[in-house]
Design a protein around this motif. Structure first.
Motif, PDB file in Angstrom:
ATOM      1  N   PRO A  41      -5.657 -13.107  14.947  1.00 15.95           N
ATOM      2  CA  PRO A  41      -7.137 -12.909  14.753  1.00 15.95           C
ATOM      3  C   PRO A  41      -7.675 -12.105  15.999  1.00 15.95           C
ATOM      4  CG  PRO A  41      -6.652 -15.206  15.174  1.00 15.95           C
ATOM      5  CD  PRO A  41      -5.226 -14.466  14.748  1.00 15.95           C
ATOM      6  N   ILE A  76     -11.436 -22.383  20.136  1.00 18.41           N
ATOM      7  CA  ILE A  76     -10.117 -22.274  20.387  1.00 18.41           C
ATOM      8  C   ILE A  76      -9.791 -22.530  22.020  1.00 18.41           C
ATOM      9  CG2 ILE A  76      -9.461 -20.722  18.458  1.00 18.41           C
ATOM     10  CD1 ILE A  76      -9.093 -18.866  20.921  1.00 18.41           C
ATOM     11  N   GLN A  77      -8.581 -22.874  22.176  1.00 20.20           N
ATOM     12  CA  GLN A  77      -8.271 -22.761  23.782  1.00 20.20           C
ATOM     13  C   GLN A  77      -7.764 -21.580  24.193  1.00 20.20           C
ATOM     14  OE1 GLN A  77      -9.169 -25.285  25.888  1.00 20.20           O
ATOM     15  NE2 GLN A  77      -9.022 -23.437  26.946  1.00 20.20           N
ATOM     16  N   CYS A  78      -8.672 -20.819  24.833  1.00 19.50           N
ATOM     17  CA  CYS A  78      -8.388 -19.326  25.449  1.00 19.50           C
ATOM     18  C   CYS A  78      -8.484 -19.708  26.732  1.00 19.50           C
ATOM     19  CB  CYS A  78      -9.312 -18.400  25.019  1.00 19.50           C
ATOM     20  SG  CYS A  78      -9.022 -16.942  25.948  1.00 19.50           S
ATOM     21  N   ASP A  79      -7.480 -19.350  27.597  1.00 22.68           N
ATOM     22  CA  ASP A  79      -7.340 -19.275  29.030  1.00 22.68           C
ATOM     23  C   ASP A  79      -7.133 -18.130  29.539  1.00 22.68           C
ATOM     24  OD1 ASP A  79      -4.754 -19.372  28.296  1.00 22.68           O
ATOM     25  OD2 ASP A  79      -4.388 -21.225  29.618  1.00 22.68           O
ATOM     26  N   ASN A  80      -7.367 -17.019  28.891  1.00 23.46           N
ATOM     27  CA  ASN A  80      -6.833 -15.335  29.434  1.00 23.46           C
ATOM     28  C   ASN A  80      -7.104 -15.274  30.778  1.00 23.46           C
ATOM     29  OD1 ASN A  80      -4.948 -13.685  28.834  1.00 23.46           O
ATOM     30  ND2 ASN A  80      -6.148 -12.316  27.912  1.00 23.46           N
ATOM     31  N   LEU A 115      -9.865  -8.528  30.037  1.00 21.31           N
ATOM     32  CA  LEU A 115      -8.917  -8.812  28.952  1.00 21.31           C
ATOM     33  C   LEU A 115      -9.590 -10.341  28.472  1.00 21.31           C
ATOM     34  CD1 LEU A 115      -5.883  -8.572  31.257  1.00 21.31           C
ATOM     35  CD2 LEU A 115      -6.186  -7.318  29.181  1.00 21.31           C
ATOM     36  N   GLN A 137      -3.643  -9.468  25.951  1.00 23.62           N
ATOM     37  CA  GLN A 137      -4.860  -9.833  25.240  1.00 23.62           C
ATOM     38  C   GLN A 137      -4.690 -11.199  24.622  1.00 23.62           C
ATOM     39  OE1 GLN A 137      -7.437  -7.610  24.971  1.00 23.62           O
ATOM     40  NE2 GLN A 137      -6.362  -6.224  25.925  1.00 23.62           N
ATOM     41  N   CYS A 138      -3.486 -11.876  24.788  1.00 22.51           N
ATOM     42  CA  CYS A 138      -3.339 -13.140  24.176  1.00 22.51           C
ATOM     43  C   CYS A 138      -4.142 -14.320  24.385  1.00 22.51           C
ATOM     44  CB  CYS A 138      -1.847 -13.691  24.361  1.00 22.51           C
ATOM     45  SG  CYS A 138      -1.501 -15.089  23.418  1.00 22.51           S
ATOM     46  N   THR A 139      -5.006 -14.609  23.692  1.00 16.47           N
ATOM     47  CA  THR A 139      -5.860 -15.927  24.161  1.00 16.47           C
ATOM     48  C   THR A 139      -5.127 -17.355  24.141  1.00 16.47           C
ATOM     49  OG1 THR A 139      -6.431 -16.663  21.812  1.00 16.47           O
ATOM     50  CG2 THR A 139      -7.715 -14.910  22.711  1.00 16.47           C
ATOM     51  N   GLN A 170      -2.458 -19.885  16.624  1.00 11.52           N
ATOM     52  CA  GLN A 170      -2.602 -19.981  15.474  1.00 11.52           C
ATOM     53  C   GLN A 170      -1.303 -19.239  14.551  1.00 11.52           C
ATOM     54  OE1 GLN A 170      -6.686 -18.656  13.660  1.00 11.52           O
ATOM     55  NE2 GLN A 170      -7.312 -18.804  16.063  1.00 11.52           N
ATOM     56  N   VAL A 213     -15.215 -17.391  23.941  1.00  8.03           N
ATOM     57  CA  VAL A 213     -14.550 -17.971  22.695  1.00  8.03           C
ATOM     58  C   VAL A 213     -14.121 -19.526  22.442  1.00  8.03           C
ATOM     59  CG1 VAL A 213     -13.586 -15.700  22.192  1.00  8.03           C
ATOM     60  CG2 VAL A 213     -12.096 -17.198  23.492  1.00  8.03           C
ATOM     61  N   ALA A 256     -11.953 -17.599  13.623  1.00  8.28           N
ATOM     62  CA  ALA A 256     -10.600 -17.075  13.364  1.00  8.28           C
ATOM     63  C   ALA A 256     -10.325 -17.201  11.830  1.00  8.28           C
ATOM     64  CB  ALA A 256      -9.502 -18.384  14.196  1.00  8.28           C
ATOM     65  N   ARG A 314      -5.409 -16.863  33.614  1.00 13.23           N
ATOM     66  CA  ARG A 314      -4.117 -16.534  33.494  1.00 13.23           C
ATOM     67  C   ARG A 314      -4.119 -15.124  34.211  1.00 13.23           C
ATOM     68  NH1 ARG A 314      -0.845 -14.695  29.588  1.00 13.23           N
ATOM     69  NH2 ARG A 314      -2.686 -14.634  28.180  1.00 13.23           N
ATOM     70  N   PRO A 330     -11.346 -12.060  25.482  1.00 12.87           N
ATOM     71  CA  PRO A 330     -11.381 -11.632  24.065  1.00 12.87           C
ATOM     72  C   PRO A 330     -12.803 -11.551  23.325  1.00 12.87           C
ATOM     73  CG  PRO A 330     -10.685 -13.871  24.247  1.00 12.87           C
ATOM     74  CD  PRO A 330     -10.939 -13.315  25.691  1.00 12.87           C
ATOM     75  N   VAL A 335     -17.760 -12.738  18.131  1.00  7.97           N
ATOM     76  CA  VAL A 335     -16.607 -12.874  17.846  1.00  7.97           C
ATOM     77  C   VAL A 335     -16.367 -13.680  16.438  1.00  7.97           C
ATOM     78  CG1 VAL A 335     -14.468 -14.070  18.407  1.00  7.97           C
ATOM     79  CG2 VAL A 335     -16.088 -12.902  20.172  1.00  7.97           C
ATOM     80  N   ASP A 353     -15.340 -19.816  19.001  1.00  6.27           N
ATOM     81  CA  ASP A 353     -14.429 -19.861  18.146  1.00  6.27           C
ATOM     82  C   ASP A 353     -13.805 -21.243  18.076  1.00  6.27           C
ATOM     83  OD1 ASP A 353     -14.991 -17.344  18.002  1.00  6.27           O
ATOM     84  OD2 ASP A 353     -12.925 -16.789  18.040  1.00  6.27           O
TER      85      ASP A 353
END
Lengths: 509, 592
Positions: free
Chosen positions: B371, A443-447, A489, B424-426, B430, A437, A322, A450, A491, A319, A441
């Protein structure tokens, strides 16, 4: 209306119905036409649907191999090709001797494959599943592509009547097998009519054996026969010996072509006990071999599957960072995804267990066609080649959808209610820290959290002692049903940071 | 799908009308407008720059959306700018009196200045004014050197030795005051630009403003020091009084314009169409315009609104297509100023449009590229488009409703490829700092994702709920995984569920006999996703619409009557004054 007409109309209707089952991506017809797949011989046998099997046996014992000329889609497909060839060359057939040894050999191999649970091999020659793969891998793609062309124009016209669907390659192996089957069957039919049915097809052999004792059969009235040989030259089963006024009933598929061809009305279709005065008794002279002892076809599981435990994931963290944005506009490229490596395959809810699925599935791919989210794909594993399994690259298993369980004709996927489905665990999600990620990366992803429909994923602090800003997902195995929403889903590319491992025996949550 | 599907559609229809008009012209003699014979040249309304005395055309060309070779706008990523089309547009514009061209080093993925410079350099330098900006958004460009580089590059790309109008770009965006200081004060760039103005390499210096009002106020306070020659603000009939309602962090244009007017600073207007939202207005609002003036486009009203303010120097429009340009030239050649009555009419329209509560995305694409490959504007615009079209007045009966659902889902897949959709939104956030409209993008995307997922589920589920409800035995049926039925009249059941089993309401589908403000506020606060009511009151519908909950009903009434039908329902009386669901709920909970 002649018998032949009736047979042709019935065959076309049946053929279209079965084919539509495979083509219909909206599932609208499944409720109405699902039975056409369920009355197929091998699936019914595997589903232990004895009513259907008994019905088919009875049908054959009364009327002969009506099944082969009307119900079996592969048989009808061959007739179509045979008919095309007949336009070029009339009266092209001639009586040939039955290849009894070959027939029995194929039947034995088939039974053996069933007995040891190697259904992938058995499925190769089983007529319905061979046709299913052709329909699902070839016809359905053509159909969908045609739909997309119309959908394109619908879009231009601001109409919502049609929508485009994904056309995709379901798997190279399955496609090649389907294509090869299609070409071989088409070639054989073009050259010699029902050669496949009377040489290779195990169902044809079994039903042929029964047909030898059927009540209704075509008989040649030697007193009327002028030995013109028209019947023989037009018999696609090559089973009429016009010179001797004999018919090999083990190969006759009850197509009634001969009756119509005969200009003297010498051939009649009637119960064998209704005799006419000046008539030979044909039964005794039938020279077909009668393969016996083939009834005990029921497959038994012996758990021979080897579980190739290999639970490793590609550790490629690909990945991209960003990127810093300076200019407005533009679309980031979509990065391709590669399937997760699963140590156990995932089979649909309703299958109960991998073992059951493996033992019942004839690989007809009807479920693959019916799957709206495209999660069912033909397996490429050696032990389950061609049988569908679940993978989440294109979508995830919709918790409100039970289409595959509705259409499966062989009992590999048993009907399941929506309520049962949402509480059936077909797999469990496994999170890989090095791919996530949040780690790669920052970043705070919580897909995944969710998207999880059962609330099996929670977010916890990554560094409980440090600054607890970033959170990582954690899976509650007891609540995960393995639907794959998280995997689909996620990323992370090319491999999802969270993936589903199949459950060999489905659980309940 | 092209970038303003609805707008184009409207324009298409408009053009169709034009063709009909043209065909009819010979028959009707002189009474039809001569649409096809070209727009009048030499009649463009001009405004005078008080400092230089130069005449600026009221229509300014926004160079943010140049067409690209693949037929879309050049910001969308694939194709290069279609220079031939740009030249044609620029030539046409100049021939018809347009002389103000507004670009930026950031536009069209950084390629706008080059294309604009190329097209303009084919004309005499005194025929046009160039406006460009110091677009040092990225922290990497906050240093003096990097910012200077951007400035020098602008001169080079535009092929000029002086800039007519130079702007500090998007002050107030992102980190507000701190970010402003980092971009222009701490690195001395503002000082530098003031020096350039002294030297004549910048003829007019101003700033464009979005977002944090404190920066705007601060810069105007310092007007005595900096002597702003112009300021670029967002002004249109929705933002005039409703900007704050659309997004709390924004400021009404009425205030911005008044502040500039007070100081005699000319205003340059951006977003007169709100990114196309004022040319593609909700279905039900179209007739209001067409009844008044069947020949004029809906967009023309928005341009007349922006142009009617006397202190406006020019109104910018990012015209991708020739028909946009021609329509706008028509509108301003010359400007028919709005009468007081028409001004009132547009205020009423704005009031009504606020009911639709679309997401204030202008499709500026500052948030892009995401991104994680999402197409953010496309997702938001599709949502808006459907909000605009679904909300037909009065009853949304079953058939319509099903159709709307289908159209939303099919249209969504058509407008946005699956792998670019909201699912797809993480949530990396940003995007939000770049949004000039200050939309909380991840929040909106997640809400839309939830909405889409519900639509997909609802097809099956809402049917079950409605079937149960239609048995007629229940006052209320709630579906949320399981289907539950309730038989008590009034809102007691709902209140109890809200208090004791909040999870049942979250995302639920609800069918209820009567929904007034009281029931609506409980449902909204409980977070339901779809409501059907046998009887629905208009205020309740407005409330549900605002909360972006799908609502349908059999009968729509002005208010709910009491059981005898002699007067208002006691709950309606209690909630009469309450404006928000929160207030309503407080009153209801207080009753118990």
């Amino acid at each position: 209306m002649t018998l032949r007409r009736i047979r042709i109309i019935a065959a076309i209707l049946f053929f279209c119905a079965v084919t539509l089952l495979f083509l219909d991506f909206t599932s609208a017809t499944h409720a109405w036409l699902g039975w056409t797949a369920k009355v197929q011989f091998v699936p019914a046998l595997l589903a232990a649907n004895f009513a259907v099997v008994a019905g088919l046996v009875l049908l054959t014992l009364i009327f002969g191999r009506i099944y082969c000329s009307v119900v079996c889609p592969l048989g009808v497909l061959q007739d179509a090709f045979s008919r095309l060839a007949a336009r070029r060359r009339r009266n092209r057939f001639a009586y040939a001797k039955a290849l009894t040894k070959v027939r029995v050999l194929f039947l034995l191999l088939f039974v053996l494959a069933l007995a040891i649970g190697f259904l992938s091999a058995a499925a190769l020659i089983a007529p319905y599943s061979a046709y299913g793969r052709i329909a699902s891998n070839i016809f359905a793609s053509v159909w969908a592509a045609a739909n997309n062309v119309f959908a394109f124009f619908a879009e231009k016209a601001d109409s919502y009547a049609l929508y485009s669907v994904d056309v995709y390659f379901k798997g190279a192996g399955a496609f090649m097998i389907a294509l090869a089957t299609f070409l071989i069957v088409a070639f054989l039919a073009w050259r010699g009519g029902r050669t496949y049915c009377n040489t290779v097809c195990p169902v044809g052999t079994v039903l042929g054996f029964l047909a030898g004792y059927s009540i209704f059969r075509p008989f040649i009235d030697a007193s009327k026969c002028v030995s013109c040989g028209l019947c023989e030259k037009n018999c696609k089963a090559k089973c009429i010996n016009a010179g001797e006024h004999k018919i090999d009933y083990s190969r006759c598929v009850a197509c009634f072509d001969c009756i119509e061809k005969c200009k003297k009305g010498a051939i009649t279709y009637r119960p064998f006990f209704v005799r006419k005065a000046a008539e030979e008794k044909p039964r005794a002279s039938a020279d077909a071999a009668r393969p016996a002892g083939l009834r005990n076809l029921k497959a038994h599981s012996n758990g021979r599957r080897g579980f190739f435990a290999s639970a490793f994931f590609l550790a490629a963290s690909a990945v991209s960072k960003a990127q810093e944005m300076k200019l407005d506009g533009g679309l980031a490229p979509i990065k391709p995804r590669t399937p997760a490596k699963r140590s156990e395959r995932i089979v649909p809810p309703g299958a109960g267990s991998v073992a059951n699925f493996s033992d019942k599935c004839t690989a007809c791919h009807l479920c693959v066609s019916a799957c709206k989210t495209h999660v069912l794909t033909p397996s490429v594993r050696a032990e389950s080649f061609l049988q569908p399994e679940i993978s989440y690259e294109r979508g995830y298993c919709d918790i409100d959808c039970t289409e595959c369980s509705k259409v499966c004709p062989s009992g590999a996927i048993l009907p399941i209610s929506k309520a049962d489905k949402v509480s059936t665990q077909i797999g469990r999600a496994v999170w890989t820290a090095s791919l996530c990620v949040v780690n790669t990366d920052s970043i705070q992803c919580d897909n995944c959290f969710r998207q999880c429909p059962t609330g099996a994923i929670q977010m916890i602090e990554r560094d409980p002692k440090g600054d607890a800003k970033l959170k990582i997902p954690t899976v509650d195995e007891a609540r995960c049903i393995g639907c794959g929403a998280c995997e689909n889903l996620c990323p992370a590319r090319p491999v999802s940071a969270i993936h589903v491992e199949g459950c060999s025996v489905h659980g309940k949550i | 799908m092209s970038e303003f599907p609805k707008e184009l559609l409207n324009r298409r229809n408009f053009l169709k009308n034009m063709t009909v008009g043209a065909l009819a012209a010979p028959v009707m003699g002189g009474c039809s407008r001569k649409e096809n014979s070209g727009e009048p040249s030499g009649q463009m309304t001009m405004r005078v720059n008080p400092k230089t005395g130069q005449k600026v055309s009221l229509l300014g060309y926004g160079c943010m959306r140049w067409p690209s070779t693949d037929g879309r706008s050049a910001r969308e990523g694939v194709g290069e700018i279609d220079q031939a089309a740009v030249n044609e547009l620029v030539d046409y514009a100049i021939a018809h009196g347009v002389n103000y061209f507004d670009t930026s080093p950031a536009y069209c993925r950084g390629k706008s200045e080059h294309a604009t410079g190329l097209a303009l350099s084919r004309h005499p330098r005194d025929k046009y004014f160039i406006a460009t900006k110091l677009s040092n958004f990225a922290p990497a460009t906050w240093s003096r050197e990097a910012s200077l580089e951007i400035y020098r590059n602008s001169l080079k790309e535009l092929r000029v030795d002086y800039i007519d109008y130079m702007l500090l770009h998007g002050v107030g965006m992102g980190g507000g005051m701190d970010e402003f200081k980092s971009r222009y004060i701490n690195n001395g760039m503002l000082e530098f630009l003031l020096g350039e103005r002294e030297a004549g390499r910048i003829r007019n210096l101003g700033f464009s403003y979005h977002g944090d009002i404190r920066v705007f106020d601060y810069l105007l306070e310092k007007h005595g020091l900096y002597k702003w020659d112009f300021v670029q603000i967002q002004l249109n009939y929705l933002d005039w009084k409703h900007a704050k309602k659309i997004n709390e962090r924004n400021t009404d244009a009425e205030y911005l314009y008044a502040e500039l007017s007070k100081r005699d600073i000319p205003a340059v207007i951006m977003e007169p169409l709100l990114g196309g939202r004022l040319s593609s207005v909700p279905h039900t609002i179209v007739p209001y315009f067409k009844r008044r003036d069947p020949d004029s486009s809906i967009a023309s009203w928005a341009f007349r609104f922006a142009g009617s303010f006397p202190k406006v120097l020019t109104v910018l429009s990012g015209m991708v297509k020739m028909e946009h340009l021609r329509d706008n030239i028509r509108t301003y050649s010359p400007l028919r100023e709005l009468s007081a009555e028409e001004f009132g009419f547009l205020e009423n329209v704005a009031e009504e449009m606020m009911q639709f509560n679309t997401i204030p995305c202008n499709d500026c694409k500052y948030c892009m590229p995401c991104p994680y490959s999402l197409d953010i504007p496309a997702i938001l615009l599709h949502y808006n488009k459907c909000l605009n079209e679904r909300m037909v007045p009065d009853s949304v009966l079953d058939e319509n409703y099903k159709r709307a659902r289908r159209e939303y889902l099919i249209g969504y897949d058509r407008s946005v490829p699956k792998l670019r959709q909201a699912s797809q939104c993480t949530g990396c956030d940003q995007c939000s700092p770049h949004c000039p409209q200050r939309i909380d993008i991840p929040k909106e995307l997640r809400r839309i994702d939830g909405f889409v997922r519900n639509l997909r589920r609802q097809a099956a589920l809402m049917g079950d709920v409605r079937r149960k409800f239609d048995e007629g035995k229940y006052s209320c049926v709630i579906g949320n995984g399981v289907i539950r039925t309730f038989s008590d009249p009034g809102v007691d059941d709902l209140l109890r569920i809200y208090r004791d089993e909040p999870s049942l309401l979250k995302g639920a589908l609800v069918a209820d006999k009567v929904v007034g403000k009281a029931a609506a506020s409980i449902l909204i606060m409980g977070g339901v996703s779809e409501v059907y009511a046998d009887v629905l009151s208009r205020p309740a519908r407005a409330m549900l619409n605002r909360a972006r909950i799908i609502v349908s009903c059999k009968t729509l009434v002005n208010n709910i009557k009491n059981k005898k039908g002699t007067g208002l329902c006691p709950l309606e009386i209690k909630c009469k004054k309450a404006k928000t669901p929160e207030e309503c709920l407080k009153i209801l909970l207080g009753m118990r």
